[in-house]
Every structure is written in C-alpha cells, then in structure tokens.
Enzyme design. Structure first.
Site, PDB file in Angstrom:
ATOM      1  N   PRO A   2      17.235  33.008  47.163  1.00  0.00           N
ATOM      2  CG  PRO A   2      19.021  33.350  48.568  1.00  0.00           C
ATOM      3  CD  PRO A   2      17.726  33.905  48.206  1.00  0.00           C
ATOM      4  CD  GLU A   3      13.683  27.481  46.571  1.00  0.00           C
ATOM      5  OE1 GLU A   3      13.436  26.345  47.003  1.00  0.00           O
ATOM      6  OE2 GLU A   3      13.211  27.911  45.516  1.00  0.00           O
TER       7      GLU A   3
END
Length: 282
Positions: A2-3
DNA sequence: AGCTGTACCTGCAGGC
DNA sequence: TGCCTGCAGGTACAGC
C-alpha cells in the site's frame, strides 16, 4: 502493497471498528514480524488510529503505541461484533477464512473481536514503541514532509529542484516526500504530463505547480475509491478498493494512451516498473 | 552526500 | 503440462 491512499483507507476502517477495544492477547506466529514486548500492549485500550506516511499508528491508553508497516503484501483485517456481516472477499488470494497460512500475528480483543495481520511476503513489521521514542526510530526520523500535511508547494519545489535524479525517484523517496509509491508516482507524472526520467532539478516552476496538484489529485482519488486492489490490497474488513479501475498509465504497457491514443511504454527506473506515454509526457 | 544494485519473501503470469 | 525466468504496491544496507 500500500501507498498513502491504501494505508489511509485501512486507517479509516480501523478507526471506525478498533477504537474502544481492549487488547486481551497477542498471538505471534512469526517472530520476525513482531518487534518489542507484547506485554506492553496487553490490557491496553485502543484510543485512536493515525497514519505517518505509509505507517499505521495504533494509539493506546498507556505510554506505548503499535506502529505497523504493511510493505508490499501486509493486510490488517478486523472481525468482530461491530461488523454485522462478513464481507464477500473476492480478491484476497488467500481466501475468505481467517486465520490462514499468511496470518502471522493475531490481536485478540474484547467483545469477541479479532485483528488479523496477514503478509504473504513477510516484509512488513509490527513494532511496539514508547510514545516519546517514535520519532527517534530509524524509519520515522528521516521521513520527509507529506502531502495533505506539511508538504507545502514551497517545500515541494525546493525538494524537486535540489536533486538531479529522475523526478519519479524523487517522488518515491520517503526521505524527501512521505507516502507516494510506485503506482501514484506513475499516475501523478502522467496527469502532469511530465516524463518520469526527467532530472528533477530541470522541472520548471510551472511544471512543478502542475505536478504538485496532480499528486494531490491522484492521492485524493485513490482514497475516494478505497485504494487500489491491483494485487492483494484489502481494507480493514477484507474488501477490495477500486482505484485500479481508474489507472491511466500504471500497468497499461502496450495499451493505448487514454489521452492521445499512442502506445504506453514500460521502462525500469531505480529498479521499478515505470509506465508512461512518450507523446503526452515530456 | 547521493546514487546503484541487491536482499528480504512468496506467488503468479508468461515464454518455451 | 511443466519448468524457468522475471516481476510485484517497499524499505534497508552495502559498495562505489
């Protein structure tokens, strides 16, 4: 995985479901993932969920906190009384039943509730840290300013114009800017019409303005669509996001540019897959 | 100081 | 079908 938008999506879910729960026990199935003493969190009540860059911070009613980095394939999934139905999980390759073979840490909570930490590639970590010592930790002390927080335009243009490396690597460097990863770097540069290989310092002020607003725009959209579940991101209930349906360049090698119709190219930059339209991005 | 390559893991898609 | 290679949303560290 995830960012910033994916971690923020999880944060919003955890804030809704986790706050108010007391941690009864921690089942550590893979020692390398869990750093610190579990006795420091057992019996504590969860008071808030925050995010610093791509890291989740679980705040407690004592002098400790739980910092969690999901890296590429980490998942945090809540099951408990506050969830009336178990969501249909479509894209979690690991299947719907929990725990599974990728479940490495299980937080047992009061009122028959559970928080599962799954991580196929085992790159992520869960760290028990004293509140006052968080900012001294290696990852946090060097973290750059963040979009939506302290990354003002004047900071942004200084960061950009002080480096000769390709602009895409500057966007992804967590010491320079916190929160942007490979997907959103690709998407922001496409939106701004800037070639990812351009040396950052030769980006003009006008281009920097456009890029700054493109970054905010793609991150905001990522959050709006609940993150990108291109591979195995799921939110705090184990559900998919849908931003992958809105990608304009990422993963579109050989397909037609949505703006000009020419073919999207893929190259490697700093070892990472980089997608761009040679006609629209200059 | 700052860049590049590699390591950490596992699964999967694509080529032959 | 099956083997082999390369690739995947992220960082940390060694070496130049």
């Amino acid at each position: 995985m995830p960012e910033l938008p994916e971690v923020e999506t999880i944060r919003l879910g955890l804030q809704k479901y986790l706050v108010g729960h007391t941690i009864l026990d921690v089942d550590i199935r893979m020692a390398k993932i869990f750093q610190g003493e579990k006795k420091n969190v057992i019996g504590a009540k969860i008071t808030d969920i925050k995010r610093i860059g791509k890291v989740l911070i679980v705040e407690l009613n004592n002098e400790f906190l739980i910092a969690i980095h999901l890296k590429l394939t980490g998942q945090l999934i809540y099951r408990g009384e506050r969830v009336s139905r178990v969501p249909r999980v479509s894209r979690v390759k690991i299947g719907g039943e929990l725990p599974n073979k990728f479940t490495h840490v299980i937080f047992h909570l009061d009122r028959n509730s559970v928080l599962y930490y799954n991580d196929m590639r085992k790159f992520g970590w869960i760290r028990i840290v004293e509140n006052s010592k968080l900012k001294m930790q290696s990852f946090f002390k060097d973290l750059g300013p963040e979009p939506f927080k302290d990354l003002t335009f004047s900071k942004f243009i200084k960061i950009v114009q002080s480096s000769k490396t390709p602009i895409k690597l500057v966007l992804m460097d967590q010491k320079k800017i916190g929160g942007i990863g490979n997907i959103y770097a690709n998407e922001a540069l496409f939106d701004a019409g800037i070639d990812p290989r351009r040396p950052a310092k030769q980006i003009s002020e006008e281009e920097a303005k456009k890029l700054y607003s493109s970054i905010l725009k793609v991150l905001k959209n990522g959050i709006k669509y609940g993150g990108s579940s291109d591979v195995n991101f799921v939110n705090a209930l184990g559900e998919d996001g849908s931003y992958q349906e809105h990608f304009l360049v990422y993963g579109r090698k050989g397909e037609k540019c949505r703006r000009c119709g020419l073919v999207i190219k893929k190259i490697k930059l700093g070892g990472r897959g980089t997608y761009f339209c040679p006609a629209c991005q200059r």
